[in-house]
Structure formats: structure tokens, C-alpha cells
Design a protein around this motif. Sequence first.
Motif, mmCIF file in Angstrom:
data_model
loop_
_atom_site.group_PDB
_atom_site.id
_atom_site.type_symbol
_atom_site.label_atom_id
_atom_site.label_comp_id
_atom_site.label_asym_id
_atom_site.label_seq_id
_atom_site.Cartn_x
_atom_site.Cartn_y
_atom_site.Cartn_z
ATOM 1 N N ARG A 114 -1.925 7.381 10.257
ATOM 2 C CA ARG A 114 -0.698 6.666 10.526
ATOM 3 C C ARG A 114 -0.489 5.501 10.191
ATOM 4 O O ARG A 114 -1.439 4.350 10.466
ATOM 5 C CB ARG A 114 0.139 6.728 11.729
ATOM 6 C CG ARG A 114 1.495 6.629 12.129
ATOM 7 C CD ARG A 114 2.001 6.764 13.534
ATOM 8 N NE ARG A 114 3.480 6.911 13.711
ATOM 9 C CZ ARG A 114 3.748 5.677 13.995
ATOM 10 N NH1 ARG A 114 3.262 4.577 14.258
ATOM 11 N NH2 ARG A 114 5.177 5.351 14.195
ATOM 12 N N ARG A 115 0.377 4.726 9.104
ATOM 13 C CA ARG A 115 0.198 3.481 8.785
ATOM 14 C C ARG A 115 0.430 2.586 10.068
ATOM 15 O O ARG A 115 1.391 2.641 10.641
ATOM 16 C CB ARG A 115 1.085 3.202 7.687
ATOM 17 C CG ARG A 115 0.944 4.017 6.264
ATOM 18 C CD ARG A 115 2.044 3.685 5.444
ATOM 19 N NE ARG A 115 1.918 4.597 4.164
ATOM 20 C CZ ARG A 115 2.527 4.727 3.047
ATOM 21 N NH1 ARG A 115 3.756 3.864 3.129
ATOM 22 N NH2 ARG A 115 2.452 5.357 2.176
ATOM 23 N N THR A 118 3.972 1.129 9.846
ATOM 24 C CA THR A 118 5.235 2.064 10.405
ATOM 25 C C THR A 118 6.168 1.520 11.417
ATOM 26 O O THR A 118 5.591 1.102 12.520
ATOM 27 C CB THR A 118 4.736 3.572 10.677
ATOM 28 O OG1 THR A 118 3.842 4.195 9.660
ATOM 29 C CG2 THR A 118 5.900 4.446 10.917
ATOM 30 N N SER A 120 8.808 3.287 12.642
ATOM 31 C CA SER A 120 9.425 4.398 13.244
ATOM 32 C C SER A 120 8.672 4.562 14.538
ATOM 33 O O SER A 120 7.611 4.557 14.677
ATOM 34 C CB SER A 120 9.506 5.570 12.466
ATOM 35 O OG SER A 120 9.983 6.587 13.182
ATOM 36 N N VAL A 125 5.242 10.863 10.903
ATOM 37 C CA VAL A 125 6.091 10.331 9.993
ATOM 38 C C VAL A 125 5.486 10.787 8.419
ATOM 39 O O VAL A 125 4.560 11.373 8.400
ATOM 40 C CB VAL A 125 6.055 8.993 10.063
ATOM 41 C CG1 VAL A 125 6.653 8.368 11.412
ATOM 42 C CG2 VAL A 125 4.716 8.372 9.813
ATOM 43 N N HIS A 127 4.516 10.336 4.838
ATOM 44 C CA HIS A 127 3.637 9.346 4.084
ATOM 45 C C HIS A 127 3.826 9.099 2.714
ATOM 46 O O HIS A 127 3.363 8.264 2.274
ATOM 47 C CB HIS A 127 1.891 9.959 4.179
ATOM 48 C CG HIS A 127 1.632 10.224 5.441
ATOM 49 N ND1 HIS A 127 0.680 11.012 5.804
ATOM 50 C CD2 HIS A 127 1.938 9.722 6.588
ATOM 51 C CE1 HIS A 127 0.166 11.192 7.031
ATOM 52 N NE2 HIS A 127 0.947 10.408 7.626
ATOM 53 N N ASP A 132 7.521 6.725 6.157
ATOM 54 C CA ASP A 132 7.594 6.225 7.333
ATOM 55 C C ASP A 132 8.876 6.852 8.181
ATOM 56 O O ASP A 132 9.139 6.464 9.413
ATOM 57 C CB ASP A 132 7.948 4.561 7.486
ATOM 58 C CG ASP A 132 6.444 4.181 6.965
ATOM 59 O OD1 ASP A 132 5.510 4.834 7.022
ATOM 60 O OD2 ASP A 132 6.538 2.913 6.661
#
Length: 215
Positions: A114-115, A118, A120, A125, A127, A132
Motif C-alpha cells: 500500500r502506497r 495513500t 484513503s 485500495v 493501485h 488510491d
Amino acid sequence: MQYNDQVEELIAAVPNVAGWRLAALPETLSDAAIERFLNSFDRETAASLRDYAMVRCLADLGLRAAEVVQIQLDDLNWREGTLQIRRTKSRRGYIIPLPEPTGHAIADYIRSGRRATTTSRAVFVRHYAPADLPLGTGRLHKAVHDAYVRCGWTDRSGTHLLRHSVARRLLRAGSSLKEVADVLRHESIDTTAIYTKIDLRSLEAVALPWPGSKS
């Protein structure tokens, strides 16, 4: 000789074919099949880490697809080892234990897939553009379907197969029907009753000898 009997009026006297409630037998996966299913995720990419974490929620917790994609970061209590399910089919919230393998899978995705940018609060989420944003259930259904295909199970589909398998595992471990209902968050234990038909060990204990067979 010809007969000209009028039989149309007799149609109302013909009984309908019986449609027994809970007649269907839920399909489930064995423990070995579940392990094979989970091992089909390579977990080498961000998407695979995400999909693996989501399917662990299905296979370990018996969550519905809609419940998985709606998990928020704030629903995870790492200190207590619990997960809050806010939106369910019955519109009621639950706090459930988070098994260690499931927690590890989610944590691995958050850390490595997960970035960090992000914004959210949804755990799972997109990608790719639009990135996001929270995932829909379609992505989870596809992840499950693709895993079935990798395992060579082209005749299987749907996420409920994993939910049914959780019920089978609990019953074989000695859980009561009420305990299974609580785990699956059924409003009525009648909904859970169908799983008694897949508890073959218990059924063998109460089955009567077949007429004419040696007892």
C-alpha cells in the motif's frame, strides 16, 4: 377406440414437486485445498500482497466480500488483536478476533504494498488510475476466481465457497452450531442449520443402519 376424456380440470389435483428448505448441500474446500488456494498467490507484487490479504479475510474469518473491501485502517486494533466489522448484511457492527496469519497478511500489504502517500482510510485500495480509491467487490471476486483457475478448479466460482469452508472447519473442530453462527454473524441460527449436513463425522455418529445391512 378413442378416449375424449377432459383431463384439464384434473391438473389442479396434481401436487407440486416438493421444494425442501435447506435441501442443497453447501460446497466446501478441504484444509489441503485451502492451503493450495492460498499458496497460489506469489506475494511478489503490491497487487498480489493486497489480494492475498483480502482472501485471507475470506478464508480465515468467513467475511463476506463486501465486508472485506469496507475494512478501514481504524478498524484494526493491533494492540488488542481485533478487527471491527462496521457494515454487515444486518447493518450491525461486530468486533472479532484477528488471527495471526490474517493480521500478518494485512500488515505485510500495508507495509510493502500500500502506497505511503495513500490518503484513503480504506485498507484495500486501487493501485492504478484512478489510484488510491477503495476497491469494489468486483476486484476481490476476480482475485478469488483467478486463484481457482491457478489451482485448476475451473468448475468453481464465488467467494461464498470460502465462507462455507470456514463453517466446515469450525464444525470439525467441535464448535457448536451457535458458535458457527456467531463467527459467520448470522442473525438466526436457522441460517446456520444447513451446515449440519456437511459435518459428516457427527452425522455418522447418529446415522441408523441401512435396512438389510449388517449392524
